[in-house]
Design a protein around this motif. Structure first.
Motif, PDB file in Angstrom:
ATOM      1  N   ASN A  74     -30.627 -43.981 -22.017  1.00  0.00           N
ATOM      2  CA  ASN A  74     -30.990 -42.615 -22.430  1.00  0.00           C
ATOM      3  C   ASN A  74     -30.075 -42.049 -23.507  1.00  0.00           C
ATOM      4  O   ASN A  74     -29.796 -40.858 -23.544  1.00  0.00           O
ATOM      5  CB  ASN A  74     -31.037 -41.671 -21.233  1.00  0.00           C
ATOM      6  N   GLY A  75     -29.557 -42.922 -24.377  1.00  0.00           N
ATOM      7  CA  GLY A  75     -28.737 -42.473 -25.497  1.00  0.00           C
ATOM      8  C   GLY A  75     -27.290 -42.188 -25.161  1.00  0.00           C
ATOM      9  O   GLY A  75     -26.566 -41.641 -25.993  1.00  0.00           O
ATOM     10  N   VAL A  76     -26.849 -42.566 -23.978  1.00  0.00           N
ATOM     11  CA  VAL A  76     -25.467 -42.277 -23.574  1.00  0.00           C
ATOM     12  C   VAL A  76     -24.448 -42.921 -24.518  1.00  0.00           C
ATOM     13  O   VAL A  76     -23.335 -42.424 -24.654  1.00  0.00           O
ATOM     14  CB  VAL A  76     -25.225 -42.688 -22.103  1.00  0.00           C
ATOM     15  N   HIS A  77     -24.818 -43.993 -25.217  1.00  0.00           N
ATOM     16  CA  HIS A  77     -23.883 -44.690 -26.102  1.00  0.00           C
ATOM     17  C   HIS A  77     -23.936 -44.210 -27.552  1.00  0.00           C
ATOM     18  O   HIS A  77     -23.254 -44.771 -28.408  1.00  0.00           O
ATOM     19  CB  HIS A  77     -24.131 -46.198 -26.052  1.00  0.00           C
ATOM     20  N   CYS A  78     -24.728 -43.190 -27.839  1.00  0.00           N
ATOM     21  CA  CYS A  78     -24.804 -42.669 -29.207  1.00  0.00           C
ATOM     22  C   CYS A  78     -23.409 -42.312 -29.711  1.00  0.00           C
ATOM     23  O   CYS A  78     -22.643 -41.614 -29.040  1.00  0.00           O
ATOM     24  CB  CYS A  78     -25.697 -41.433 -29.272  1.00  0.00           C
ATOM     25  N   GLY A  79     -23.078 -42.841 -30.878  1.00  0.00           N
ATOM     26  CA  GLY A  79     -21.779 -42.577 -31.486  1.00  0.00           C
ATOM     27  C   GLY A  79     -20.663 -43.479 -30.986  1.00  0.00           C
ATOM     28  O   GLY A  79     -19.552 -43.440 -31.504  1.00  0.00           O
ATOM     29  N   GLN A  80     -20.947 -44.298 -29.992  1.00  0.00           N
ATOM     30  CA  GLN A  80     -19.917 -45.196 -29.459  1.00  0.00           C
ATOM     31  C   GLN A  80     -19.764 -46.401 -30.384  1.00  0.00           C
ATOM     32  O   GLN A  80     -20.726 -46.882 -30.974  1.00  0.00           O
ATOM     33  CB  GLN A  80     -20.282 -45.657 -28.054  1.00  0.00           C
ATOM     34  N   HIS A  81     -18.555 -46.896 -30.484  1.00  0.00           N
ATOM     35  CA  HIS A  81     -18.261 -48.051 -31.330  1.00  0.00           C
ATOM     36  C   HIS A  81     -18.553 -49.354 -30.596  1.00  0.00           C
ATOM     37  O   HIS A  81     -18.338 -49.458 -29.391  1.00  0.00           O
ATOM     38  CB  HIS A  81     -16.797 -48.029 -31.769  1.00  0.00           C
ATOM     39  N   LEU A  82     -19.010 -50.317 -31.364  1.00  0.00           N
ATOM     40  CA  LEU A  82     -19.221 -51.671 -30.875  1.00  0.00           C
ATOM     41  C   LEU A  82     -18.465 -52.624 -31.777  1.00  0.00           C
ATOM     42  O   LEU A  82     -18.437 -52.444 -32.992  1.00  0.00           O
ATOM     43  CB  LEU A  82     -20.701 -52.058 -30.949  1.00  0.00           C
ATOM     44  N   ASN A  83     -17.848 -53.613 -31.176  1.00  0.00           N
ATOM     45  CA  ASN A  83     -17.245 -54.693 -31.929  1.00  0.00           C
ATOM     46  C   ASN A  83     -18.247 -55.843 -31.902  1.00  0.00           C
ATOM     47  O   ASN A  83     -18.715 -56.237 -30.841  1.00  0.00           O
ATOM     48  CB  ASN A  83     -15.923 -55.121 -31.277  1.00  0.00           C
ATOM     49  N   VAL A  84     -18.587 -56.362 -33.077  1.00  0.00           N
ATOM     50  CA  VAL A  84     -19.546 -57.462 -33.187  1.00  0.00           C
ATOM     51  C   VAL A  84     -18.840 -58.631 -33.869  1.00  0.00           C
ATOM     52  O   VAL A  84     -18.238 -58.460 -34.930  1.00  0.00           O
ATOM     53  CB  VAL A  84     -20.794 -57.045 -34.000  1.00  0.00           C
ATOM     54  N   ASN A 130     -19.307 -56.119 -27.848  1.00  0.00           N
ATOM     55  CA  ASN A 130     -18.847 -55.316 -26.713  1.00  0.00           C
ATOM     56  C   ASN A 130     -18.608 -53.885 -27.165  1.00  0.00           C
ATOM     57  O   ASN A 130     -18.387 -53.615 -28.345  1.00  0.00           O
ATOM     58  CB  ASN A 130     -17.568 -55.903 -26.102  1.00  0.00           C
ATOM     59  N   PHE A 131     -18.684 -52.972 -26.206  1.00  0.00           N
ATOM     60  CA  PHE A 131     -18.371 -51.565 -26.468  1.00  0.00           C
ATOM     61  C   PHE A 131     -16.863 -51.434 -26.577  1.00  0.00           C
ATOM     62  O   PHE A 131     -16.124 -52.063 -25.833  1.00  0.00           O
ATOM     63  CB  PHE A 131     -18.887 -50.675 -25.336  1.00  0.00           C
ATOM     64  N   THR A 132     -16.390 -50.625 -27.520  1.00  0.00           N
ATOM     65  CA  THR A 132     -14.943 -50.407 -27.657  1.00  0.00           C
ATOM     66  C   THR A 132     -14.601 -48.965 -27.418  1.00  0.00           C
ATOM     67  O   THR A 132     -15.452 -48.129 -27.347  1.00  0.00           O
ATOM     68  CB  THR A 132     -14.438 -50.840 -29.047  1.00  0.00           C
TER      69      THR A 132
END
Length: 132
Positions: A74-84, A130-132
């Motif tokens: 439901n968009g909880v990760h909007c604006g969160q950084h991901l390392n790819v 992963n989420f950072t």
């Protein structure tokens, strides 16, 4: 009295050793330790200045990532950084969109972010993220 001094010395030594053996608490270490890594494909996509599902305009040159419905939450990760990571290269991207057709651990990454990992003509690459 002798018992008290020996007891006090033993208890003090026990706590001193326990404190010295405790690891230093670092936020970066804790985040990495608790963050699972996902293995899936990254697909190049072109936001073309359109609004993403998080509600802001996304440019092709932005390092934007679209999550699958399995991770969208439901968009909880909007604006969160991901390392790819791909082939020894890493990028830091920001969740800005949803990829409704993606497989569970698949992500879409903007062309600017994709190009930092592989040539655009490749189109799809196996990544670890992963989420950072």
């Amino acid at each position: 009295m002798r018992f008290s001094i020996l007891f006090f010395t033993a208890v003090t030594a026990f706590f001193a050793v326990g404190v010295q053996a405790s690891p230093v608490d670092s936020p970066e270490v804790n985040i990495i330790a608790r963050t699972p890594y996902f293995h899936g494909n990254a697909v190049c996509y072109y936001p073309n200045g359109n609004y993403g599902a998080c509600g802001w305009v996304l440019q092709n040159s932005d390092f934007v990532i679209a999550l699958s419905p399995a991770h969208w939450d439901n968009g909880v990760h909007c604006g969160q950084h991901l390392n790819v990571t791909y082939n020894g290269k890493n990028i830091d991207g920001i969740v800005g969109d949803i990829c409704s057709a993606c497989a569970p651990d698949q992500i879409y990454i903007s062309s600017g972010a994709f190009e930092a990992l592989a040539p655009l003509g490749v189109g799809v690459i196996p990544v670890v993220w992963n989420f950072t």
